[in-house]
Scaffold this active site. Structure first.
Site, PDB file in Angstrom:
ATOM      1  CG  ASN A   7      -1.562   1.127   1.315  1.00 14.47           C
ATOM      2  OD1 ASN A   7      -1.661   2.474   0.847  1.00 14.47           O
ATOM      3  ND2 ASN A   7      -3.347   0.797   1.946  1.00 14.47           N
ATOM      4  CG  HIS A  43      -8.502   3.392   1.494  1.00 10.96           C
ATOM      5  ND1 HIS A  43      -8.427   2.758   2.305  1.00 10.96           N
ATOM      6  CD2 HIS A  43      -8.798   4.057   1.434  1.00 10.96           C
ATOM      7  CE1 HIS A  43      -9.737   2.675   3.053  1.00 10.96           C
ATOM      8  NE2 HIS A  43      -9.995   3.647   2.095  1.00 10.96           N
ATOM      9  NE  ARG A  45      -8.982   6.852   4.501  1.00  5.58           N
ATOM     10  CZ  ARG A  45      -8.310   6.378   4.713  1.00  5.58           C
ATOM     11  NH1 ARG A  45      -7.353   6.201   3.749  1.00  5.58           N
ATOM     12  NH2 ARG A  45      -8.528   5.372   5.199  1.00  5.58           N
ATOM     13  CG  HIS A  50      -3.625   9.045   1.653  1.00  6.30           C
ATOM     14  ND1 HIS A  50      -4.653   8.342   0.750  1.00  6.30           N
ATOM     15  CD2 HIS A  50      -4.100   8.881   2.854  1.00  6.30           C
ATOM     16  CE1 HIS A  50      -5.479   8.407   1.925  1.00  6.30           C
ATOM     17  NE2 HIS A  50      -5.785   8.637   2.690  1.00  6.30           N
ATOM     18  CD  GLU A  70      -7.249  -1.290   0.812  1.00  7.94           C
ATOM     19  OE1 GLU A  70      -6.455  -2.243   1.166  1.00  7.94           O
ATOM     20  OE2 GLU A  70      -6.797  -0.104   1.591  1.00  7.94           O
ATOM     21  CG  HIS A 190      -5.411  -1.677  10.019  1.00  5.29           C
ATOM     22  ND1 HIS A 190      -6.054  -0.818   9.096  1.00  5.29           N
ATOM     23  CD2 HIS A 190      -6.016  -1.712  10.614  1.00  5.29           C
ATOM     24  CE1 HIS A 190      -6.229   0.502   9.871  1.00  5.29           C
ATOM     25  NE2 HIS A 190      -5.999   0.139  11.166  1.00  5.29           N
ATOM     26  CG  HIS A 214       1.128   3.305   9.753  1.00  5.72           C
ATOM     27  ND1 HIS A 214       1.242   5.104   9.420  1.00  5.72           N
ATOM     28  CD2 HIS A 214       2.304   3.209  10.597  1.00  5.72           C
ATOM     29  CE1 HIS A 214       2.192   5.105  10.215  1.00  5.72           C
ATOM     30  NE2 HIS A 214       2.362   4.507  10.875  1.00  5.72           N
TER      31      HIS A 214
END
Length: 237
Positions: A7, A43, A45, A50, A70, A190, A214
């Site tokens: 990711n 991902h 948003r 980001h 995602e 996650h 992350h």
């Protein structure tokens, strides 16, 4: 083999903090694949804090492994995915102001909504996955949505790992077994890290893919991205 999808949201966060194009998201995706990553996850948003929607379009031509997008299936997200046509779309019930994903779908309450969205993606030959908590009834509910896969939300596992790792992984193993019996593929993501990924992989049957961002990017600051990606691949063998 469990595939490693990197990711790259945090790369975009760092880029956006200075308003320029360093680090370059597209180049990092190319490099991650060259280092051995078997997929790239983003991902986007709605506030594009980001990954930007344009990043999703630009990455299409450079991701030659698995491309996973995602997000919460609001209208703009659905339109983006249908335009880009990634390998996989992972549906996540994010609140608009969520810092990061913090819950899986209630696949029973939202069944009709998920059925409609998933049908549209599958009609466009996009593999579907839905983000779920490690709860057996939610896995059963996921089956009824028509999704191809589930992504197990692993924050609880990561939080409990240092206390009692056997107990931490137990609900995930049970949910994976049920999913397998129902014909659902199993992904996970996650807060997975170099510390906890190997035990998770060994105890969750038929784990197809993990999406890690992350922790992987943070670990790369100390150990280097190429080295860290290889370390994950070794732990996932």
């Amino acid at each position: 083999m469990t595939k490693l999808s990197v990711n790259i949201n945090k790369i975009a966060t760092l880029r956006n903090s200075r308003g320029g194009d360093t680090p370059n998201v597209i180049q990092f995706a190319k490099d991650a694949q060259r280092f051995g990553a078997e997929g790239i996850t983003i991902h986007p948003r709605p506030d594009e804090r980001h990954i930007r929607y344009q990043d999703a379009r630009d990455l299409k031509s450079v991701v030659h492994t698995e491309y996973n997008i995602e997000g919460n299936p609001i209208d703009a997200f659905v339109a983006l995915v249908l335009e880009v046509k990634p390998t996989q779309v992972t549906l996540v019930p994010d609140a608009l102001d969520a810092i990061t994903s913090n819950a899986g779908w209630d696949t029973i309450t939202h069944k009709d909504f998920l059925v409609d969205v998933i049908k549209e993606f599958k009609n466009n030959n996009i593999r579907t996955s839905i983000f779920v908590d490690p709860v057996l009834k939610q896995i059963e509910g996921a089956k009824n949505t028509g999704t191809d896969r589930i992504e197990l939300y692993t924050e609880a596992y990561a939080n409990q790992y240092s206390v009692d790792k056997a107990q931490a992984v137990k609900p995930y193993a049970e949910c994976a077994k049920l999913a397998n019996s129902l014909g659902l593929g199993v992904n996970a993501g996650h807060d997975l890290s170099l510390d906890n990924i190997e035990f998770f992989k060994k105890n969750v049957p038929n784990l197809l893919e993990v999406s890690i961002g992350h922790a992987l990017i943070s670990e790369s600051l100390y150990l280097g991205a190429e080295n860290v990606i290889q370390m994950y691949l070794n732990k996932l063998k």
